[in-house]
Design a protein around this motif. Structure first.
Motif, PDB file in Angstrom:
ATOM      1  N   VAL A 238       0.836  -1.201   0.000  1.00 20.09           N
ATOM      2  CA  VAL A 238       0.000   0.000   0.000  1.00 20.09           C
ATOM      3  C   VAL A 238       0.870   1.249   0.000  1.00 20.09           C
ATOM      4  CG1 VAL A 238      -1.672   1.317   1.337  1.00 20.09           C
ATOM      5  CG2 VAL A 238      -1.955  -1.154   1.087  1.00 20.09           C
ATOM      6  N   SER A 239       1.934   1.212   0.823  1.00 21.52           N
ATOM      7  CA  SER A 239       2.789   2.392   0.928  1.00 21.52           C
ATOM      8  C   SER A 239       3.561   2.648  -0.354  1.00 21.52           C
ATOM      9  CB  SER A 239       3.766   2.226   2.100  1.00 21.52           C
ATOM     10  OG  SER A 239       4.627   1.116   1.862  1.00 21.52           O
ATOM     11  N   LEU A 240       3.803   1.581  -1.121  1.00 17.34           N
ATOM     12  CA  LEU A 240       4.565   1.743  -2.358  1.00 17.34           C
ATOM     13  C   LEU A 240       3.676   1.998  -3.571  1.00 17.34           C
ATOM     14  CD1 LEU A 240       7.258  -1.076  -1.949  1.00 17.34           C
ATOM     15  CD2 LEU A 240       7.534   1.388  -1.553  1.00 17.34           C
ATOM     16  N   ALA A 241       2.352   2.078  -3.378  1.00 20.49           N
ATOM     17  CA  ALA A 241       1.444   2.308  -4.504  1.00 20.49           C
ATOM     18  C   ALA A 241       1.789   3.622  -5.190  1.00 20.49           C
ATOM     19  CB  ALA A 241       0.003   2.320  -4.008  1.00 20.49           C
ATOM     20  N   GLN A 242       1.845   3.574  -6.499  1.00 19.36           N
ATOM     21  CA  GLN A 242       2.206   4.752  -7.266  1.00 19.36           C
ATOM     22  C   GLN A 242       1.040   5.730  -7.318  1.00 19.36           C
ATOM     23  OE1 GLN A 242       5.100   5.601  -8.613  1.00 19.36           O
ATOM     24  NE2 GLN A 242       6.178   3.763  -7.995  1.00 19.36           N
ATOM     25  N   THR A 243       1.357   7.001  -7.231  1.00 16.06           N
ATOM     26  CA  THR A 243       0.369   8.059  -7.389  1.00 16.06           C
ATOM     27  C   THR A 243       0.808   8.947  -8.539  1.00 16.06           C
ATOM     28  OG1 THR A 243      -0.147   8.039  -5.023  1.00 16.06           O
ATOM     29  CG2 THR A 243      -0.818   9.984  -6.272  1.00 16.06           C
ATOM     30  N   TYR A 244      -0.060   9.105  -9.541  1.00 14.22           N
ATOM     31  CA  TYR A 244       0.284   9.862 -10.733  1.00 14.22           C
ATOM     32  C   TYR A 244      -0.644  11.059 -10.892  1.00 14.22           C
ATOM     33  CZ  TYR A 244       3.197   5.901 -12.149  1.00 14.22           C
ATOM     34  OH  TYR A 244       4.156   4.936 -12.193  1.00 14.22           O
TER      35      TYR A 244
ATOM     36  N   ALA B  68      -3.042   2.517 -10.589  1.00 13.93           N
ATOM     37  CA  ALA B  68      -2.332   3.429  -9.693  1.00 13.93           C
ATOM     38  C   ALA B  68      -3.317   4.436  -9.136  1.00 13.93           C
ATOM     39  CB  ALA B  68      -1.201   4.136 -10.440  1.00 13.93           C
ATOM     40  N   GLN B  69      -2.912   5.100  -8.081  1.00 16.27           N
ATOM     41  CA  GLN B  69      -3.737   6.160  -7.516  1.00 16.27           C
ATOM     42  C   GLN B  69      -3.596   7.419  -8.373  1.00 16.27           C
ATOM     43  OE1 GLN B  69      -5.856   6.017  -4.763  1.00 16.27           O
ATOM     44  NE2 GLN B  69      -5.487   3.823  -5.007  1.00 16.27           N
ATOM     45  N   LEU B  70      -4.705   8.091  -8.604  1.00 11.80           N
ATOM     46  CA  LEU B  70      -4.718   9.303  -9.417  1.00 11.80           C
ATOM     47  C   LEU B  70      -5.009  10.504  -8.535  1.00 11.80           C
ATOM     48  CD1 LEU B  70      -6.815   8.042 -12.480  1.00 11.80           C
ATOM     49  CD2 LEU B  70      -4.329   8.000 -12.182  1.00 11.80           C
ATOM     50  N   GLU B  71      -4.200  11.534  -8.683  1.00 17.02           N
ATOM     51  CA  GLU B  71      -4.470  12.768  -7.955  1.00 17.02           C
ATOM     52  C   GLU B  71      -5.594  13.532  -8.643  1.00 17.02           C
ATOM     53  OE1 GLU B  71      -1.132  15.217  -7.210  1.00 17.02           O
ATOM     54  OE2 GLU B  71       0.044  13.643  -6.225  1.00 17.02           O
ATOM     55  N   GLU B  72      -6.266  14.361  -7.890  1.00 17.98           N
ATOM     56  CA  GLU B  72      -7.366  15.137  -8.451  1.00 17.98           C
ATOM     57  C   GLU B  72      -6.844  16.045  -9.564  1.00 17.98           C
ATOM     58  OE1 GLU B  72     -10.897  18.265  -7.063  1.00 17.98           O
ATOM     59  OE2 GLU B  72      -9.490  17.438  -5.604  1.00 17.98           O
TER      60      GLU B  72
END
Length: 411
Positions: free
Chosen positions: A16-22, A220-224
């Motif tokens: 979880v901590s290493l999940a990429q956020t783009y 991956a997690q996406l920023e707003e």
């Protein structure tokens, strides 16, 4: 067993901590760098620059080395007429040819290539806007799916938290078994919606990777997406109207080229070397020659006027397209601005409604603990909360899509 559980928990926490956020900018940059169309258009511009250099080089003196030999034997009085073939000849010449062209003529031909480069460059900007619009639209869609997952997870967590309390109250006969089953059905429905939302997000994110040219199936997690309503440039200064201006310049340039094609054409040439038929003193047949050529157009059946007529028709077509696009452009921009304003009003009203729904659920949860709540009232409150929360999410995503469409003209 405890050690194994600790290791698994540690691995999950690490993943979880290493999940990429783009961010949106990441996908835009990757898509532009991977786009074969943008690379093709850049290469076309570079190729036109080479054509411009070749054109200039073509009007410089052209030097060639030429050699030819002929032997036509006569056997027993039979053979080609010696007066025609000279029996045997040999030449080895160095020739120089120079076309005489006016400076304005050369500039007009170079301008043709420059206008082509400008058109390709403008097309590259429009194509980049098309790509940006497509990537941004899919990013917003994927972000909306991600928000739906987050919201569904919050609801499931809330219902799961109350599930244990509801079991205890049911065992204590505060609530009937049927009431608990009604609550449990609602919980299971929300869990199914959560799974469906996760599947939808994976599909939307995979599509985003596909459009960006990224060979990756992981999510991956996406920023707003931080996109703001733009201040559009002057109408006739945008890249979409610039193409009509370039087309007008091309027609003017074509008319100049037609005029120059009816000017006299002059060329000069010279050669030197060895040219002999071996009939006399062959060793003296070294020499040189020079001359010129002149072409004067006199009559071509009226083709010049026909070409002018074609250019006039093209100009009329250009003006029609420009006028129609002008109307469409202004109408679309006005409509998008209106829709964005209406979305802002709706979002504000929905925000107020969400506060009331959240307050109602808090009150219901307190009443649930004392057994003073009808299960039907709780289910109704939860459904209303889900409806209004979904409305805010979809309205916000719709607003971002409208801003993206408006941003398309921001160049």
């Amino acid at each position: 067993m405890k050690l194994l559980f600790s290791v698994i928990l540690g691995l999950l926490s690490c993943s979880v901590s290493l999940a990429q956020t783009y961010t949106l900018d990441h996908y835009l940059e990757v898509a532009k760098s991977n786009s074969p169309l943008l690379k093709d258009l850049r290469n076309q511009i570079a190729s036109n620059q080479v054509d411009s250099l070749r054109l200039r080089a073509g009007y410089k003196p052209q030097v060639n080395a030429n050699s030819a030999g002929l032997y036509a034997p006569i056997v027993g009085g039979y053979g080609y007429a010696e007066a025609i073939t000279n029996n045997h000849t040999l030449n080895a010449l160095l020739s120089v040819n120079q076309a005489i062209v006016s400076k304005k003529n050369l500039e007009a031909q170079i301008e043709t290539i420059n206008l082509q480069s400008q058109s390709v460059g403008n097309l590259a900007k429009i194509s980049e806007q098309d790509l940006k619009k497509a990537i941004t639209s899919q990013y917003i869609t994927a972000f909306g799916s991600q928000e739906q997952v987050r919201f569904s997870q919050e609801v499931v967590d809330l219902l799961t938290k109350e599930d244990e309390l509801f079991k205890k109250l049911t065992r204590s006969n505060v609530y009937r078994q049927s009431d608990y089953l009604t609550f449990l059905v609602t919980l299971k429905q929300q869990q199914l919606q959560l799974l469906q939302a996760k599947l939808q997000y994976k599909n939307d994110h995979a599509t985003l990777n596909y459009l960006s040219g990224i060979a990756d199936t992981t999510s991956a997690q996406l920023e707003e997406p931080l996109i703001q309503k733009p201040i559009l440039p002057a109408v006739y200064g945008s890249i979409f109207f610039r193409q009509y201006k370039l087309d007008s310049l091309k027609l003017v340039n074509s008319r100049q080229l037609i005029d120059f094609s009816y000017k006299p054409k002059i060329g000069i040439f010279a050669d030197g070397g060895y040219n002999s038929d071996f009939m006399g003193q062959a060793y003296k047949n070294f020499g040189a020659s020079a001359g010129f050529s002149l072409t004067m157009p006199i009559y071509d059946g009226g083709q010049r006027k026909m070409q002018y007529r074609k250019l006039s028709l093209e100009e009329e077509t250009r003006q029609n397209y420009k006028a129609f696009f002008d109307v469409q452009y202004r109408q679309q921009v006005a409509q998008l601005n209106q829709q964005i304003s209406e979305s802002d009003k709706l979002i504000n009203e929905v925000g107020e409604q969400i506060k009331y729904s959240e307050s109602l659920i808090k009150v219901d949860m307190e009443l649930l603990q004392t057994g003073d709540l009808k299960i039907s009232d709780l289910i109704l409150a939860i459904n209303n909360y889900l409806t209004i929360k979904n409305l805010r999410t979809t309205t916000n995503i719709s607003k971002l899509q409208l801003i993206n469409q408006l941003n398309y003209f921001n160049r």
